[in-house]
Every structure is written in structure tokens, then in C-alpha cells.
Design a protein around this motif. Structure first.
Motif, mmCIF file in Angstrom:
data_model
loop_
_atom_site.group_PDB
_atom_site.id
_atom_site.type_symbol
_atom_site.label_atom_id
_atom_site.label_comp_id
_atom_site.label_asym_id
_atom_site.label_seq_id
_atom_site.Cartn_x
_atom_site.Cartn_y
_atom_site.Cartn_z
ATOM 1 N N PHE A 177 0.826 -1.206 0.000
ATOM 2 C CA PHE A 177 0.000 0.000 0.000
ATOM 3 C C PHE A 177 0.862 1.258 0.000
ATOM 4 N N LEU A 178 1.920 1.264 0.781
ATOM 5 C CA LEU A 178 2.775 2.446 0.824
ATOM 6 C C LEU A 178 3.450 2.700 -0.515
ATOM 7 N N ASP A 179 3.762 1.625 -1.243
ATOM 8 C CA ASP A 179 4.432 1.764 -2.537
ATOM 9 C C ASP A 179 3.456 1.845 -3.705
ATOM 10 N N GLY A 180 2.157 1.755 -3.409
ATOM 11 C CA GLY A 180 1.161 1.857 -4.468
ATOM 12 C C GLY A 180 1.126 0.658 -5.397
ATOM 13 N N LEU A 181 1.323 -0.547 -4.861
ATOM 14 C CA LEU A 181 1.439 -1.747 -5.685
ATOM 15 C C LEU A 181 0.350 -2.758 -5.363
ATOM 16 N N ASP A 182 -0.189 -3.412 -6.411
ATOM 17 C CA ASP A 182 -0.990 -4.611 -6.185
ATOM 18 C C ASP A 182 -0.036 -5.800 -6.166
ATOM 19 N N VAL A 183 -0.579 -7.027 -6.093
ATOM 20 C CA VAL A 183 0.297 -8.187 -5.932
ATOM 21 C C VAL A 183 1.174 -8.402 -7.172
ATOM 22 N N ILE A 184 0.661 -8.065 -8.365
ATOM 23 C CA ILE A 184 1.485 -8.209 -9.571
ATOM 24 C C ILE A 184 2.618 -7.193 -9.547
ATOM 25 N N GLY A 185 2.284 -5.954 -9.196
ATOM 26 C CA GLY A 185 3.331 -4.939 -9.098
ATOM 27 C C GLY A 185 4.378 -5.295 -8.065
ATOM 28 N N ALA A 186 3.941 -5.863 -6.935
ATOM 29 C CA ALA A 186 4.891 -6.276 -5.904
ATOM 30 C C ALA A 186 5.799 -7.378 -6.427
ATOM 31 N N SER A 187 5.233 -8.320 -7.183
ATOM 32 C CA SER A 187 6.045 -9.401 -7.758
ATOM 33 C C SER A 187 7.077 -8.850 -8.733
ATOM 34 N N LEU A 188 6.671 -7.830 -9.495
ATOM 35 C CA LEU A 188 7.575 -7.282 -10.515
ATOM 36 C C LEU A 188 8.743 -6.497 -9.919
ATOM 37 N N THR A 189 8.651 -6.167 -8.628
ATOM 38 C CA THR A 189 9.812 -5.530 -8.002
ATOM 39 C C THR A 189 10.978 -6.509 -7.903
ATOM 40 N N TYR A 190 10.686 -7.807 -8.055
ATOM 41 C CA TYR A 190 11.728 -8.837 -8.033
ATOM 42 C C TYR A 190 12.092 -9.292 -9.445
ATOM 43 N N ARG A 191 11.775 -8.457 -10.461
ATOM 44 C CA ARG A 191 11.986 -8.862 -11.853
ATOM 45 C C ARG A 191 13.428 -9.307 -12.119
ATOM 46 N N ASP A 192 14.405 -8.554 -11.631
ATOM 47 C CA ASP A 192 15.805 -8.901 -11.904
ATOM 48 C C ASP A 192 16.155 -10.261 -11.320
ATOM 49 N N GLN A 193 15.720 -10.510 -10.073
ATOM 50 C CA GLN A 193 16.006 -11.801 -9.453
ATOM 51 C C GLN A 193 15.281 -12.936 -10.181
ATOM 52 N N ILE A 194 14.048 -12.675 -10.611
ATOM 53 C CA ILE A 194 13.286 -13.690 -11.334
ATOM 54 C C ILE A 194 13.978 -14.029 -12.651
ATOM 55 N N GLU A 195 14.408 -13.004 -13.379
ATOM 56 C CA GLU A 195 15.057 -13.244 -14.662
ATOM 57 C C GLU A 195 16.395 -13.948 -14.484
ATOM 58 N N ALA A 196 17.127 -13.604 -13.428
ATOM 59 C CA ALA A 196 18.402 -14.272 -13.163
ATOM 60 C C ALA A 196 18.179 -15.742 -12.830
ATOM 61 N N PHE A 197 17.165 -16.031 -12.004
ATOM 62 C CA PHE A 197 16.850 -17.416 -11.673
ATOM 63 C C PHE A 197 16.448 -18.183 -12.927
ATOM 64 N N ALA A 198 15.605 -17.560 -13.772
ATOM 65 C CA ALA A 198 15.148 -18.237 -14.990
ATOM 66 C C ALA A 198 16.319 -18.556 -15.906
ATOM 67 N N ALA A 199 17.243 -17.624 -16.051
ATOM 68 C CA ALA A 199 18.398 -17.860 -16.924
ATOM 69 C C ALA A 199 19.226 -19.034 -16.413
ATOM 70 N N GLN A 200 19.425 -19.084 -15.097
ATOM 71 C CA GLN A 200 20.173 -20.206 -14.516
ATOM 72 C C GLN A 200 19.427 -21.521 -14.712
ATOM 73 N N HIS A 201 18.108 -21.477 -14.495
ATOM 74 C CA HIS A 201 17.279 -22.678 -14.602
ATOM 75 C C HIS A 201 17.317 -23.237 -16.025
ATOM 76 N N TRP A 202 17.139 -22.383 -17.024
ATOM 77 C CA TRP A 202 17.114 -22.872 -18.411
ATOM 78 C C TRP A 202 18.501 -23.305 -18.870
ATOM 79 N N ALA A 203 19.539 -22.648 -18.362
ATOM 80 C CA ALA A 203 20.902 -23.049 -18.731
ATOM 81 C C ALA A 203 21.206 -24.444 -18.196
ATOM 82 N N ALA A 204 20.708 -24.753 -17.009
ATOM 83 C CA ALA A 204 20.981 -26.060 -16.406
ATOM 84 C C ALA A 204 20.079 -27.151 -16.974
ATOM 85 N N GLN A 205 18.859 -26.774 -17.403
ATOM 86 C CA GLN A 205 17.878 -27.764 -17.880
ATOM 87 C C GLN A 205 17.220 -27.285 -19.172
ATOM 88 N N PRO A 206 17.996 -27.124 -20.233
ATOM 89 C CA PRO A 206 17.436 -26.569 -21.477
ATOM 90 C C PRO A 206 16.360 -27.449 -22.097
#
Length: 221
Positions: A177-206
Motif C-alpha cells: 500500500f505504501l508503494d502503491g502496488l498490487d500483488v502483480i506490481g509487488a512481484s515485478l519488483t523482483y523482476r531482476d532476481q526472477i530473470e536471473a533465476f530463470a536464466a540459470q534454470h534454463w541453462a541447467a535444464q534446457p
């Protein structure tokens, strides 16, 4: 018809005008009856909000229902009874309240799934002690019209001219609420970490990447 609202709020505070709906265990089927769930998106739900309370069997507005009274046309905060939003998990109940113009509900308890749906969609639910909920409702009934109310998310306080009370909110929801975010917006604050995890995941299990799409393409070939 959606009420004409003149509320003022920022991310940290909701300032509005409250009406009393002192019905315990008001479930999501009463908040948004099933006949209004036929659409494939979330639009057009305001007419269904609290339909059986707002209208009689002939579809005529009930003159004695608080939200149908002209003085309460600007209501954007609800002072509700305990266990508000119990029952089925329909998110439409939250969307309908928002489309009607509600910014917040103050009550002593809420249905668990409704609470999660509401907070994730930025409908603020302020959970206060039962004695405080009763004090706010008593003050509102004594007012000539909607009760001016302030819900301070930063300080976790509900305030009116006659009463002030703390309310319960998790730190995660408070930050949203303080940051003006719904749950999707809150999730997107972790976009960099999500993308880094995805890159590692696909590299290990293409071999498991885009399996559904690749299978569909092979079947179409």
C-alpha cells in the motif's frame, strides 16, 4: 449505479466517508451474487454489489438500505460486521466493491480468502478489535450522514473525530500500500532476481524450456 465519490487518498492514507453495514458473516455470495459472475473479465460488476440488500424481489431499490439513501451517495469506506467476506473465494466480490467505489472496509475480522484477495488488489481491509469496530459503528450511526474517516497505513491507525484505533496489517501488505502496488506490481519488483533465476534454470535444464509450445508445434507439423 456507482456512487459519486469525492475521496482523497495517497499511498499512505485513505481519507473517505463511511457507512455502517452491521451484518456479521456477510458472505461473498451476498457481496457479489452468482448471477453477476458470467462475464469473462472483471468489468461491469458494480451493479451486482450487495444486490439482494440493495434491491427487492422486483428489482426496485430498497429505500431503507443505507447505500440507497441520497445522503450516503459518497460512501467509500464500509464499517462492516465481523467475518466480512466469508464463504466462497470469488475475487469478483473485491472487484465489485472497487468498481462501486469502495476504498476500504473496517471490521473486526474478515474471511481469510477474501482478505487475501482484497489486499492483493489494493482494497484496504483494516482489522480492528471488536470493541473498536463497535465504537466506529456507534459513532457513524449518530452522524447525520457518512462518517469522515482516515485510515493511516503508515501508522496502522483508523481515525475519526471521536475515536482512534490500531489495525492489523502484515508488513508485506503494508509495503504494497505504501508503494502503491498490487500483488502483480509487488512481484515485478523482483523482476531482476526472477530473470536471473530463470536464466540459470534454463541453462541447467534446457530440455524442459518451452515444452508445451514445442510439443504443440510438432503436433501441428
Amino acid at each position: 449505479m456507482t456512487a459519486d465519490h469525492n475521496h482523497k487518498h495517497n499511498h499512505a492514507t485513505v481519507r473517505g466517508h463511511a457507512a455502517v453495514l452491521d451484518i456479521a458473516n456477510l458472505d461473498t455470495d451476498q457481496i457479489m451474487p452468482k448471477q453477476f459472475l458470467r462475464g469473462i473479465d472483471k468489468s461491469g460488476l458494480a451493479p451486482g454489489l450487495l444486490y439482494d440488500l440493495r434491491f427487492d424481489g422486483a428489482g426496485q431499490p430498497r429505500a431503507d438500505f443505507v447505500l440507497n439513501q441520497p445522503a450516503f451517495a459518497g460512501t467509500d469506506v464500509l464499517l462492516a460486521g465481523s467475518n466480512y467476506g466469508c464463504g466462497s473465494s470469488r475475487e469478483h466480490a473485491v472487484w465489485g466493491m472497487q468498481q462501486y467505489g469502495f476504498q476500504a472496509v473496517v471490521a473486526s475480522s474478515f474471511g481469510e480468502i477474501f482478505y487475501s484477495n482484497a489486499m492483493n488488489n489494493r482494497l484496504l481491509l483494516a482489522m480492528v478489535a471488536e470493541a473498536d469496530a463497535q465504537a466506529f459503528r456507534h459513532e457513524a450511526r449518530a452522524a447525520a450522514g457518512p462518517l469522515a474517516i482516515e485510515i493511516d497505513v503508515a501508522q496502522r491507525q483508523v481515525r475519526t473525530a471521536g475515536h482512534s484505533a490500531p489495525f492489523t496489517i502484515s508488513e508485506r501488505h503494508r509495503r504494497m500500500f505504501l508503494d502503491g502496488l498490487d500483488v502483480i506490481g509487488a512481484s515485478l519488483t523482483y523482476r531482476d532476481q526472477i530473470e536471473a533465476f530463470a536464466a540459470q534454470h534454463w541453462a541447467a535444464q534446457p530440455w524442459v524450456r518451452d515444452v508445451a509450445r514445442l510439443t504443440r508445434d510438432r503436433l501441428r507439423a
